[in-house]
Design a protein around this motif. Structure first.
Motif, PDB file in Angstrom:
ATOM      1  N   ASP A  30       0.881  -1.436   0.287  1.00 24.33           N
ATOM      2  CA  ASP A  30       0.001  -0.124  -0.033  1.00 24.33           C
ATOM      3  C   ASP A  30       0.970   1.145  -0.017  1.00 24.33           C
ATOM      4  OD1 ASP A  30      -2.255  -1.498  -0.040  1.00 24.33           O
ATOM      5  OD2 ASP A  30      -2.709  -1.249   2.071  1.00 24.33           O
ATOM      6  N   ASP A  33       2.430   1.504  -3.681  1.00 18.37           N
ATOM      7  CA  ASP A  33       1.392   1.957  -4.477  1.00 18.37           C
ATOM      8  C   ASP A  33       0.963   3.491  -4.292  1.00 18.37           C
ATOM      9  OD1 ASP A  33       1.326  -0.265  -5.639  1.00 18.37           O
ATOM     10  OD2 ASP A  33      -0.673  -1.004  -4.340  1.00 18.37           O
ATOM     11  N   SER A  34       0.875   4.183  -3.057  1.00 21.90           N
ATOM     12  CA  SER A  34       0.726   5.533  -2.661  1.00 21.90           C
ATOM     13  C   SER A  34       1.884   6.480  -3.335  1.00 21.90           C
ATOM     14  CB  SER A  34       0.648   5.374  -1.148  1.00 21.90           C
ATOM     15  OG  SER A  34      -0.793   4.968  -0.711  1.00 21.90           O
ATOM     16  N   LEU A  36       3.823   5.524  -5.643  1.00 25.24           N
ATOM     17  CA  LEU A  36       3.964   5.537  -7.151  1.00 25.24           C
ATOM     18  C   LEU A  36       2.652   6.550  -7.628  1.00 25.24           C
ATOM     19  CD1 LEU A  36       5.053   4.348  -9.716  1.00 25.24           C
ATOM     20  CD2 LEU A  36       3.340   2.408  -9.308  1.00 25.24           C
ATOM     21  N   LEU A  37       1.816   6.450  -7.052  1.00 23.07           N
ATOM     22  CA  LEU A  37       0.459   7.416  -7.640  1.00 23.07           C
ATOM     23  C   LEU A  37       0.618   8.774  -7.570  1.00 23.07           C
ATOM     24  CD1 LEU A  37      -2.714   5.460  -6.048  1.00 23.07           C
ATOM     25  CD2 LEU A  37      -1.984   5.655  -8.559  1.00 23.07           C
ATOM     26  N   LEU A  38       1.601   9.176  -6.390  1.00 23.10           N
ATOM     27  CA  LEU A  38       1.946  10.485  -5.787  1.00 23.10           C
ATOM     28  C   LEU A  38       2.997  10.980  -7.171  1.00 23.10           C
ATOM     29  CD1 LEU A  38       1.872  12.981  -4.397  1.00 23.10           C
ATOM     30  CD2 LEU A  38       3.303  11.949  -2.952  1.00 23.10           C
ATOM     31  N   VAL A  40       3.360   9.626 -10.015  1.00 25.57           N
ATOM     32  CA  VAL A  40       2.449   9.838 -11.371  1.00 25.57           C
ATOM     33  C   VAL A  40       1.764  11.149 -11.435  1.00 25.57           C
ATOM     34  CG1 VAL A  40       0.763   8.816 -12.718  1.00 25.57           C
ATOM     35  CG2 VAL A  40       2.488   7.517 -11.921  1.00 25.57           C
ATOM     36  N   PHE A  41       1.003  11.436 -10.324  1.00 22.62           N
ATOM     37  CA  PHE A  41       0.296  12.726 -10.150  1.00 22.62           C
ATOM     38  C   PHE A  41       1.233  13.956 -10.418  1.00 22.62           C
ATOM     39  CE2 PHE A  41      -1.527  16.042  -7.660  1.00 22.62           C
ATOM     40  CZ  PHE A  41      -2.900  16.190  -8.350  1.00 22.62           C
TER      41      PHE A  41
END
Length: 62
Positions: A30, A33-34, A36-38, A40-41
């Motif tokens: 988790d 993933d968090s 990685l998403l940050l 990408v954003f």
């Protein structure tokens, strides 16, 4: 009877350890993933800003 109780204790401890390890692994995933998403954003925001600057230079957007 002591042998049976010992076997049940060993097997129960093994199962509890595996469940605990599985839960720790889920928490680590988790966090990854968090992050990685940050990332990408943030990259998307940088690309949008570059796109806006290029549009202004071309006179498409004011």
């Amino acid at each position: 009877m002591n042998i049976l109780a010992s076997m049940i204790l060993v097997i129960g401890s093994f199962i509890a350890g595996r469940v605990y390890e599985y839960r720790l692994n889920l928490n680590e995933n988790d966090e990854v993933d968090s992050k990685l998403l940050l990332d990408v954003f943030n990259e998307i925001n940088e690309l949008r800003e570059e796109n806006r600057i290029l549009k202004v230079r071309l006179g498409v957007e004011k």
